[in-house]
Structures are given as structure tokens and as C-alpha cells.
Write a protein that holds these residues in place. Sequence first.
Motif, PDB file in Angstrom:
ATOM      1  N   ALA A  73       0.956  -1.325  -0.109  1.00  0.00           N
ATOM      2  CA  ALA A  73      -0.001  -0.030   0.193  1.00  0.00           C
ATOM      3  C   ALA A  73       0.865   1.232  -0.007  1.00  0.00           C
ATOM      4  CB  ALA A  73      -1.052   0.073   1.178  1.00  0.00           C
ATOM      5  N   ILE A  74       0.910   1.880  -1.155  1.00  0.00           N
ATOM      6  CA  ILE A  74       1.775   3.088  -1.205  1.00  0.00           C
ATOM      7  C   ILE A  74       0.947   4.307  -1.337  1.00  0.00           C
ATOM      8  CG2 ILE A  74       3.214   4.469  -2.784  1.00  0.00           C
ATOM      9  CD1 ILE A  74       3.859   1.759  -4.177  1.00  0.00           C
ATOM     10  N   THR A  75       1.095   5.077  -0.099  1.00  0.00           N
ATOM     11  CA  THR A  75       0.297   6.098   0.268  1.00  0.00           C
ATOM     12  C   THR A  75       0.924   7.373  -0.026  1.00  0.00           C
ATOM     13  OG1 THR A  75       0.318   5.856   2.581  1.00  0.00           O
ATOM     14  CG2 THR A  75      -1.235   4.634   1.488  1.00  0.00           C
ATOM     15  N   ARG A  76       0.425   8.444  -0.062  1.00  0.00           N
ATOM     16  CA  ARG A  76       1.019   9.831   0.336  1.00  0.00           C
ATOM     17  C   ARG A  76      -0.156  10.758   1.162  1.00  0.00           C
ATOM     18  NH1 ARG A  76       1.402  12.468  -5.749  1.00  0.00           N
ATOM     19  NH2 ARG A  76      -0.925  12.674  -5.991  1.00  0.00           N
ATOM     20  N   PRO A  77       0.349  11.821   1.700  1.00  0.00           N
ATOM     21  CA  PRO A  77      -0.626  12.668   2.212  1.00  0.00           C
ATOM     22  C   PRO A  77      -1.543  13.489   1.409  1.00  0.00           C
ATOM     23  CG  PRO A  77       1.709  12.815   3.210  1.00  0.00           C
ATOM     24  CD  PRO A  77       1.706  12.150   2.262  1.00  0.00           C
ATOM     25  N   GLY A  78      -2.748  13.136   1.739  1.00  0.00           N
ATOM     26  CA  GLY A  78      -3.737  14.005   0.939  1.00  0.00           C
ATOM     27  C   GLY A  78      -3.779  15.491   1.226  1.00  0.00           C
ATOM     28  N   PRO A  79      -4.579  16.397   0.441  1.00  0.00           N
ATOM     29  CA  PRO A  79      -4.544  17.794   0.663  1.00  0.00           C
ATOM     30  C   PRO A  79      -5.029  17.955   2.133  1.00  0.00           C
ATOM     31  CG  PRO A  79      -5.681  17.066  -1.442  1.00  0.00           C
ATOM     32  CD  PRO A  79      -5.138  15.809  -0.725  1.00  0.00           C
ATOM     33  N   PRO A  80      -4.575  18.957   2.673  1.00  0.00           N
ATOM     34  CA  PRO A  80      -5.104  19.357   4.100  1.00  0.00           C
ATOM     35  C   PRO A  80      -6.758  19.177   4.292  1.00  0.00           C
ATOM     36  CG  PRO A  80      -3.701  20.961   3.360  1.00  0.00           C
ATOM     37  CD  PRO A  80      -3.840  20.289   2.020  1.00  0.00           C
ATOM     38  N   GLY A  81      -7.007  18.666   5.228  1.00  0.00           N
ATOM     39  CA  GLY A  81      -8.589  18.432   5.671  1.00  0.00           C
ATOM     40  C   GLY A  81      -8.968  17.075   4.839  1.00  0.00           C
ATOM     41  N   HIS A  82      -8.158  16.449   3.924  1.00  0.00           N
ATOM     42  CA  HIS A  82      -8.743  14.997   3.217  1.00  0.00           C
ATOM     43  C   HIS A  82      -7.995  14.058   3.487  1.00  0.00           C
ATOM     44  CE1 HIS A  82     -10.186  18.677   0.728  1.00  0.00           C
ATOM     45  NE2 HIS A  82     -10.905  17.854   0.171  1.00  0.00           N
ATOM     46  N   VAL A  83      -8.451  12.983   3.176  1.00  0.00           N
ATOM     47  CA  VAL A  83      -7.389  11.443   3.676  1.00  0.00           C
ATOM     48  C   VAL A  83      -6.437  11.442   2.614  1.00  0.00           C
ATOM     49  CG1 VAL A  83      -9.853  10.610   4.300  1.00  0.00           C
ATOM     50  CG2 VAL A  83      -9.142  10.392   1.858  1.00  0.00           C
ATOM     51  N   ASP A  84      -5.499  10.536   3.277  1.00  0.00           N
ATOM     52  CA  ASP A  84      -4.217  10.256   2.432  1.00  0.00           C
ATOM     53  C   ASP A  84      -4.577   9.513   0.909  1.00  0.00           C
ATOM     54  OD1 ASP A  84      -2.617  11.006   4.556  1.00  0.00           O
ATOM     55  OD2 ASP A  84      -2.112   8.986   5.196  1.00  0.00           O
ATOM     56  N   GLU A  85      -3.946   9.834  -0.116  1.00  0.00           N
ATOM     57  CA  GLU A  85      -4.231   9.022  -1.080  1.00  0.00           C
ATOM     58  C   GLU A  85      -3.496   7.934  -1.312  1.00  0.00           C
ATOM     59  OE1 GLU A  85      -2.463  12.100  -3.639  1.00  0.00           O
ATOM     60  OE2 GLU A  85      -4.401  13.385  -3.674  1.00  0.00           O
ATOM     61  N   LEU A  86      -4.052   6.911  -2.039  1.00  0.00           N
ATOM     62  CA  LEU A  86      -3.435   5.426  -2.215  1.00  0.00           C
ATOM     63  C   LEU A  86      -3.323   5.369  -3.888  1.00  0.00           C
ATOM     64  CD1 LEU A  86      -3.205   2.647  -0.971  1.00  0.00           C
ATOM     65  CD2 LEU A  86      -5.509   2.211  -1.619  1.00  0.00           C
ATOM     66  N   LEU A  87      -1.991   4.677  -4.082  1.00  0.00           N
ATOM     67  CA  LEU A  87      -1.678   4.525  -5.375  1.00  0.00           C
ATOM     68  C   LEU A  87      -2.256   3.173  -5.691  1.00  0.00           C
ATOM     69  CD1 LEU A  87       0.238   4.849  -7.813  1.00  0.00           C
ATOM     70  CD2 LEU A  87       2.003   3.750  -6.690  1.00  0.00           C
ATOM     71  N   LEU A  88      -3.020   3.225  -6.848  1.00  0.00           N
ATOM     72  CA  LEU A  88      -3.588   2.040  -7.373  1.00  0.00           C
ATOM     73  C   LEU A  88      -3.084   1.767  -8.914  1.00  0.00           C
ATOM     74  CD1 LEU A  88      -7.171   2.468  -6.328  1.00  0.00           C
ATOM     75  CD2 LEU A  88      -5.544   1.001  -5.256  1.00  0.00           C
ATOM     76  N   VAL A  89      -3.061   0.662  -9.306  1.00  0.00           N
ATOM     77  CA  VAL A  89      -2.497   0.213 -10.595  1.00  0.00           C
ATOM     78  C   VAL A  89      -3.532  -0.299 -11.569  1.00  0.00           C
ATOM     79  CG1 VAL A  89      -0.121   0.310 -10.094  1.00  0.00           C
ATOM     80  CG2 VAL A  89      -1.571  -1.791 -10.035  1.00  0.00           C
ATOM     81  N   ARG A  90      -3.521  -0.513 -12.706  1.00  0.00           N
ATOM     82  CA  ARG A  90      -4.356  -1.169 -13.561  1.00  0.00           C
ATOM     83  C   ARG A  90      -3.746  -1.755 -14.822  1.00  0.00           C
ATOM     84  NH1 ARG A  90      -9.513   1.958 -15.871  1.00  0.00           N
ATOM     85  NH2 ARG A  90      -7.762   3.237 -16.605  1.00  0.00           N
ATOM     86  N   HIS A  91      -3.684  -2.795 -15.036  1.00  0.00           N
ATOM     87  CA  HIS A  91      -2.951  -3.511 -16.131  1.00  0.00           C
ATOM     88  C   HIS A  91      -3.360  -2.747 -17.500  1.00  0.00           C
ATOM     89  CE1 HIS A  91      -1.075  -6.490 -14.024  1.00  0.00           C
ATOM     90  NE2 HIS A  91      -1.979  -6.667 -13.326  1.00  0.00           N
ATOM     91  N   ALA A  92      -2.556  -2.414 -18.489  1.00  0.00           N
ATOM     92  CA  ALA A  92      -2.964  -1.970 -19.766  1.00  0.00           C
ATOM     93  C   ALA A  92      -3.659  -2.824 -20.373  1.00  0.00           C
ATOM     94  CB  ALA A  92      -1.664  -1.487 -20.467  1.00  0.00           C
ATOM     95  N   THR A  93      -3.597  -4.153 -20.345  1.00  0.00           N
ATOM     96  CA  THR A  93      -4.452  -5.234 -21.222  1.00  0.00           C
ATOM     97  C   THR A  93      -5.349  -6.162 -20.164  1.00  0.00           C
ATOM     98  OG1 THR A  93      -2.514  -6.878 -20.857  1.00  0.00           O
ATOM     99  CG2 THR A  93      -2.504  -5.196 -22.729  1.00  0.00           C
ATOM    100  N   GLY A  94      -6.210  -6.698 -20.650  1.00  0.00           N
ATOM    101  CA  GLY A  94      -6.683  -7.780 -19.663  1.00  0.00           C
ATOM    102  C   GLY A  94      -8.281  -7.220 -19.614  1.00  0.00           C
TER     103      GLY A  94
END
Length: 132
Positions: A73-94
Motif C-alpha cells: 500500500a503506497i500512500t502519500r498525504p492528501g490535501p489538508p483536511g482530506h484523507v491520504d491518497e492511495l496508489l492504485l494500478v491497472r493493467h494496460a491489457t486484460g
Amino acid sequence: MTDRPDEPPTVAPPGGHATLAGRALAVLTWRRTHRWCGACRAELTDRPGETARQCPDCGLYVPMQLSAAVLVAITRPGPPGHVDELLLVRHATGPTGLWALVAASSRPARHLRRAYSISRRLIDATVTAGRR
């Protein structure tokens, strides 16, 4: 554990009930999909005390294979007053196009204590792919 003398003590399994349920599902699925010998087509029998089966006719030994994996789970702090952001991936194929956590499988011989190096490679690969 319970403090009531009229009830038997209860102890949660290591890793919790979800881990136990996941292991049970893996064993049941393996038993269902490994019923017949791949060499001579005889029905496999269970090896007592092992998570393995063996052919009574030709002796083929079939242990349950481990499929170790690491989810990161790769996260970074979200904007002030918001939740942290989570890095999600999607396969280009499938066919699904679903978003998922960054993941990689590991060879069974690799110890999970090396998860940090695996997660580091995942982060590097994700960042590199994002630059393309």
C-alpha cells in the motif's frame, strides 16, 4: 481468553481468524484440484501429517505448493483536511480494467523478510511505468 470458569478458554489462532479461513480455503481448493495422479491417472491419497497427496499406484508425491505474494500500500498525504491518497494500478491489457494495489509474487524459496526489497522494486517499477 475468558475469565468465566463455566466456559472453556478460547484462544484466537495466530494471525487471526481471517488467516485461518484463508488457509482453509487454499487447502480445500488444492485438494479439489489435485485429486488424480498426473502420471498414471489413479486417485491420489492423503499423506498423514502432511499437506501432500501420493499416488498409491506409481508413488507420485504431490505436495501443496506455496504461492507467496506481497501487496504494497503506497500512500502519500492528501490535501489538508482530506484523507491520504492511495496508489492504485491497472493493467494496460486484460478484460476487467479493475484497479488494484501494487503486487508481486515471490518464489517459494524466498523468505518474506525480504518483502522490503520486493516492495522497493515494485515502487521503482510503478514509478518507471508511470513515466512512459
